[in-house]
Design a protein around this motif. Structure first.
Motif, PDB file in Angstrom:
ATOM      1  N   UNK A 120       0.833  -1.212   0.000  1.00 37.28           N
ATOM      2  CA  UNK A 120       0.000   0.000   0.000  1.00 37.28           C
ATOM      3  C   UNK A 120       0.866   1.261   0.000  1.00 37.28           C
ATOM      4  N   UNK A 121       1.945   1.260   0.775  1.00 38.77           N
ATOM      5  CA  UNK A 121       2.851   2.421   0.818  1.00 38.77           C
ATOM      6  C   UNK A 121       3.444   2.690  -0.553  1.00 38.77           C
ATOM      7  N   UNK A 122       3.927   1.630  -1.196  1.00 41.84           N
ATOM      8  CA  UNK A 122       4.591   1.815  -2.482  1.00 41.84           C
ATOM      9  C   UNK A 122       3.628   2.159  -3.606  1.00 41.84           C
ATOM     10  N   UNK A 123       2.427   1.601  -3.572  1.00 37.66           N
ATOM     11  CA  UNK A 123       1.417   1.978  -4.569  1.00 37.66           C
ATOM     12  C   UNK A 123       1.148   3.478  -4.459  1.00 37.66           C
ATOM     13  N   UNK A 124       0.964   3.961  -3.242  1.00 35.42           N
ATOM     14  CA  UNK A 124       0.710   5.398  -3.036  1.00 35.42           C
ATOM     15  C   UNK A 124       1.904   6.233  -3.481  1.00 35.42           C
ATOM     16  N   UNK A 125       3.116   5.764  -3.174  1.00 31.56           N
ATOM     17  CA  UNK A 125       4.316   6.514  -3.546  1.00 31.56           C
ATOM     18  C   UNK A 125       4.505   6.573  -5.053  1.00 31.56           C
ATOM     19  N   UNK A 126       4.237   5.478  -5.744  1.00 34.26           N
ATOM     20  CA  UNK A 126       4.366   5.475  -7.207  1.00 34.26           C
ATOM     21  C   UNK A 126       3.368   6.463  -7.807  1.00 34.26           C
ATOM     22  N   UNK A 127       2.151   6.451  -7.327  1.00 31.28           N
ATOM     23  CA  UNK A 127       1.113   7.331  -7.887  1.00 31.28           C
ATOM     24  C   UNK A 127       1.391   8.809  -7.575  1.00 31.28           C
ATOM     25  N   UNK A 163      17.430   9.184  -1.083  1.00 30.52           N
ATOM     26  CA  UNK A 163      18.363  10.252  -1.413  1.00 30.52           C
ATOM     27  C   UNK A 163      17.620  11.514  -1.803  1.00 30.52           C
ATOM     28  N   UNK A 164      18.368  12.446  -2.347  1.00 31.73           N
ATOM     29  CA  UNK A 164      17.818  13.764  -2.629  1.00 31.73           C
ATOM     30  C   UNK A 164      16.993  13.843  -3.906  1.00 31.73           C
ATOM     31  N   UNK A 165      17.181  12.913  -4.829  1.00 30.64           N
ATOM     32  CA  UNK A 165      16.473  12.968  -6.113  1.00 30.64           C
ATOM     33  C   UNK A 165      15.036  12.477  -5.907  1.00 30.64           C
ATOM     34  N   UNK A 166      14.051  13.329  -6.181  1.00 30.30           N
ATOM     35  CA  UNK A 166      12.653  12.914  -5.985  1.00 30.30           C
ATOM     36  C   UNK A 166      12.157  12.002  -7.108  1.00 30.30           C
ATOM     37  N   UNK A 167      11.185  11.177  -6.764  1.00 34.09           N
ATOM     38  CA  UNK A 167      10.496  10.390  -7.784  1.00 34.09           C
ATOM     39  C   UNK A 167       9.258  11.190  -8.179  1.00 34.09           C
ATOM     40  N   UNK A 168       9.103  11.488  -9.458  1.00 38.56           N
ATOM     41  CA  UNK A 168       7.929  12.258  -9.870  1.00 38.56           C
ATOM     42  C   UNK A 168       6.654  11.428  -9.731  1.00 38.56           C
ATOM     43  N   UNK A 169       5.514  12.087  -9.619  1.00 41.10           N
ATOM     44  CA  UNK A 169       4.248  11.353  -9.573  1.00 41.10           C
ATOM     45  C   UNK A 169       3.994  10.621 -10.890  1.00 41.10           C
ATOM     46  N   UNK A 170       3.321   9.502 -10.781  1.00 44.82           N
ATOM     47  CA  UNK A 170       3.003   8.691 -11.957  1.00 44.82           C
ATOM     48  C   UNK A 170       1.500   8.449 -12.025  1.00 44.82           C
ATOM     49  N   UNK A 192       0.094  -0.259 -11.581  1.00 41.37           N
ATOM     50  CA  UNK A 192       0.902   0.077 -10.395  1.00 41.37           C
ATOM     51  C   UNK A 192       0.898  -1.088  -9.412  1.00 41.37           C
ATOM     52  N   UNK A 193      -0.262  -1.659  -9.147  1.00 39.70           N
ATOM     53  CA  UNK A 193      -0.342  -2.784  -8.209  1.00 39.70           C
ATOM     54  C   UNK A 193       0.452  -3.984  -8.718  1.00 39.70           C
TER      55      UNK A 193
END
Length: 101
Positions: free
Chosen positions: A60-67, A75-82, A90-91
């Motif tokens: 659930x955490x990672x699904x929310x983070x990917x979206x 680290x400092x580089x952000x992952x953009x929303x998907x 995503x699931x």
């Protein structure tokens, strides 16, 4: 001969889902920043699996983070929303990543 054919079929049955999931990651441009076994811009999928091993809330955490995107965990580089990636994709991808050893 039958043993070799059976072995080949058994191997392909296990490899096919992994290949399909890698293709799904490629289709959704995940592989622009991630690889299965090495850091690119973001962490390797295997490192993600290792970090979240045993965490029952990881999926659930990672699904929310990917979206929604995120920053600071790796680290400092952000992952953009998907948000453009379907919930089903995503699931599927998150389950696959968490299954990697």
């Amino acid at each position: 001969m039958k043993k070799m054919l059976f072995a080949a079929l058994a191997i392909s049955a296990f490899a096919a889902p992994a290949f399909a999931n890698l293709q799904l990651a490629q289709k959704n441009n995940c592989t622009a920043c991630h690889a299965v076994d090495k850091k690119v811009v973001g962490p390797a999928y295997k490192d993600v699996a290792k970090k979240y091993a045993g965490d029952k809330a990881a999926e659930a955490k990672l699904v929310a983070k990917v979206k929604a995107g995120g920053a600071g965990v790796w680290g400092a580089v952000p992952m953009p929303p998907n948000a453009q990636v379907s919930d089903a994709d995503v699931k599927t991808l998150v389950k696959w990543v968490l299954s990697l050893k």
